[in-house]
Write an enzyme that holds these catalytic residues in place. Structure first.
Site, mmCIF file in Angstrom:
data_model
loop_
_atom_site.group_PDB
_atom_site.id
_atom_site.type_symbol
_atom_site.label_atom_id
_atom_site.label_comp_id
_atom_site.label_asym_id
_atom_site.label_seq_id
_atom_site.Cartn_x
_atom_site.Cartn_y
_atom_site.Cartn_z
ATOM 1 N N ALA A 1 4.252 4.324 3.101
ATOM 2 C CA ALA A 1 3.893 3.077 2.431
ATOM 3 C C ALA A 1 4.114 1.920 3.397
ATOM 4 O O ALA A 1 4.683 2.093 4.479
ATOM 5 C CB ALA A 1 4.723 2.877 1.167
ATOM 6 N N LYS A 2 3.698 0.731 3.017
ATOM 7 C CA LYS A 2 3.958 -0.464 3.826
ATOM 8 C C LYS A 2 3.761 -1.697 2.959
ATOM 9 O O LYS A 2 2.924 -1.704 2.039
ATOM 10 C CB LYS A 2 3.001 -0.537 5.024
ATOM 11 C CG LYS A 2 3.584 -1.280 6.210
ATOM 12 C CD LYS A 2 4.659 -0.467 6.917
ATOM 13 C CE LYS A 2 5.149 -1.136 8.177
ATOM 14 N NZ LYS A 2 6.095 -0.288 8.914
ATOM 15 N N GLY A 3 4.538 -2.733 3.272
ATOM 16 C CA GLY A 3 4.374 -4.018 2.625
ATOM 17 C C GLY A 3 4.074 -5.080 3.661
ATOM 18 O O GLY A 3 4.441 -4.945 4.834
ATOM 19 N N ASP B 1 10.547 -5.057 9.322
ATOM 20 C CA ASP B 1 9.392 -4.798 10.167
ATOM 21 C C ASP B 1 9.091 -6.103 10.891
ATOM 22 O O ASP B 1 9.922 -7.024 10.884
ATOM 23 C CB ASP B 1 8.201 -4.295 9.341
ATOM 24 C CG ASP B 1 7.128 -3.635 10.207
ATOM 25 O OD1 ASP B 1 6.160 -4.314 10.573
ATOM 26 O OD2 ASP B 1 7.271 -2.438 10.540
ATOM 27 N N VAL C 1 0.857 -1.185 0.000
ATOM 28 C CA VAL C 1 0.000 0.000 0.000
ATOM 29 C C VAL C 1 0.889 1.228 0.000
ATOM 30 O O VAL C 1 1.761 1.373 0.871
ATOM 31 C CB VAL C 1 -0.945 0.038 1.214
ATOM 32 C CG1 VAL C 1 -1.740 1.342 1.222
ATOM 33 C CG2 VAL C 1 -1.890 -1.156 1.199
#
Length: 392
Positions: A73-75, A110, A22
């Site tokens: 953002a992030k995965g 993360d 995202v």
């Protein structure tokens, strides 16, 4: 703030497992946000984390600094990182995300992943670096990359500076709250959920500041001692996933159920493991005065409302755990050098100023620290948009 700029769901052709990306916002065409791997990870979770990254970047905007905020953002990958084949799944995900990482998404470790694992998988996937999209924004790419590599090579008492920077920021956030309330450090007890990268470093800094760490929780359960745990011994006895070898416990240390940390007799709780750890059902067990969110989204919104009504202050993740991300960029852009003392001093100054600003805004507005942080971000977004072209 509007809907995310981009959401993506990927399905692995080998296992059928899903991964997500995202992008909440771009600044100068680039965004920042880590990659997590955990069973049950969802697109909604990743979207919430991406929005949080937008806030973290904006909160650390300093017009006098070299570090220029990026978008958020992030995965995420829906898989247990300890499951056989998890690493190969990670590599396939990164190969699929290669165009985005090359162009605009900078990422890193993360929940469930360490930076060395990410770096190894990034290389195997054919990428230059997990943060290569930011390189065109640097004044001197070679010097900046060398500076960050030198910083990652620094160890303090056997633990890498990259692991300690975030915990230093979390600990300073807790200390700033205690100072504002006039609570002596020697009178403050702490319970920490999670003894991985963030939780372990936070426990170390708080213990060295004079607080008593009376409970820590890992995947095997809670370790407690009302007289205080030997944090250094526990850190030395943990594995790569933050699980403590119980043979290192002292006779007075007790083994309790995994959720016992919630009801520990402590002034400060530090959830530093999974998201959604504190809900409306278990929040009633908490007697602490402060919850310091080292993990991302550990307190559900409805639970936070109930806690606030009981006088429990939640220091929000978007402020508290933003030090890790900021340390990367402070180092890469050249605000600090690759030295532990300089990194800790800069982190402490920045985080203390941010916590003080957040708590002062909350008091002035008669609201929660999270709402205050949102208000501060809302004030800063137009400034960033005007100067750097927010959303582009």
């Amino acid at each position: 703030m509007t809907a995310p700029l981009m959401t993506l769901t990927w399905t692995d052709h080998v296992t059928g497992r899903q991964g997500f990306l995202v992008v909440d916002r771009l600044v100068r065409g680039v965004c920042s946000g880590g990659l997590r791997m955990r069973p049950g990870c969802t697109l909604d979770e990743v979207a919430g984390l991406a929005r949080g990254m937008t806030m973290k970047e904006a909160l650390h905007y300093d017009p006098e600094g070299r570090y220029i905020p990026l978008g958020g953002a992030k995965g995420g990958i829906d898989c247990d990182p300890q499951e056989p084949g998890a690493y190969e799944l990670l590599v396939r995900y990164l190969r699929a995300m290669k165009p985005y990482i090359e162009s605009f998404w900078t990422t890193g470790e993360d929940l469930g992943l360490t930076q060395d694992v990410v770096d190894r998988a990034v290389t195997e996937a054919g990428l230059v670096s997990s943060i290569q999209a930011v390189y065109p924004l640097l004044d001197d790419e070679a010097a900046a990359r060398r500076r960050l590599a030198d910083a990652f090579a620094v160890e303090v008492d056997g633990i890498g500076l990259d692991e300690l920077a975030g915990g230093c920021g979390v600990a300073e956030s807790a200390l700033a709250a205690l100072d504002r309330a006039g609570v002596p450090y020697a009178d403050a007890r702490v319970a920490v959920q999670g003894l991985g990268t963030m939780g372990g470093a936070t426990a170390r800094f708080l213990a060295r500041a004079g607080l008593s760490v009376v409970a820590v929780a890992d995947i095997k359960g809670t370790i407690a001692n009302p007289a205080g745990l030997d944090v250094e011994a526990l850190l030395a006895a943990r594995d790569a996933y933050g699980t403590v070898d119980r043979s290192a416990l002292r006779p007075a240390d007790r083994e309790l159920p995994g959720d016992a940390w919630l009801s520990a007799q402590a002034e400060v709780l530090v959830p530093a493991a999974v998201s959604y750890a504190i809900d409306t059902a278990n929040q009633g067990r908490i007697t602490a005065r402060w919850i310091v969110e080292a993990a991302n989204m550990p307190v559900l919104p409805a639970a936070e409302q109930l806690l606030a009504a009981r006088g429990v202050t939640v220091l929000p993740d978007v402020v508290v755990n933003s030090g890790t991300n900021a340390w990367w960029w402070w180092t890469l852009f050249g605000d600090i050098g690759p030295h532990a003392d300089e990194a800790f001093a800069h982190t402490r100054r920045s985080m203390r100023a941010l916590i003080d600003r957040t708590l002062a805004r909350a008091e002035a507005d008669g609201t929660t620290p999270r709402a205050a942080a949102h208000a501060i971000v809302a004030d800063r977004l137009p400034v960033i948009a005007e100067r750097f072209g927010w959303y582009r």
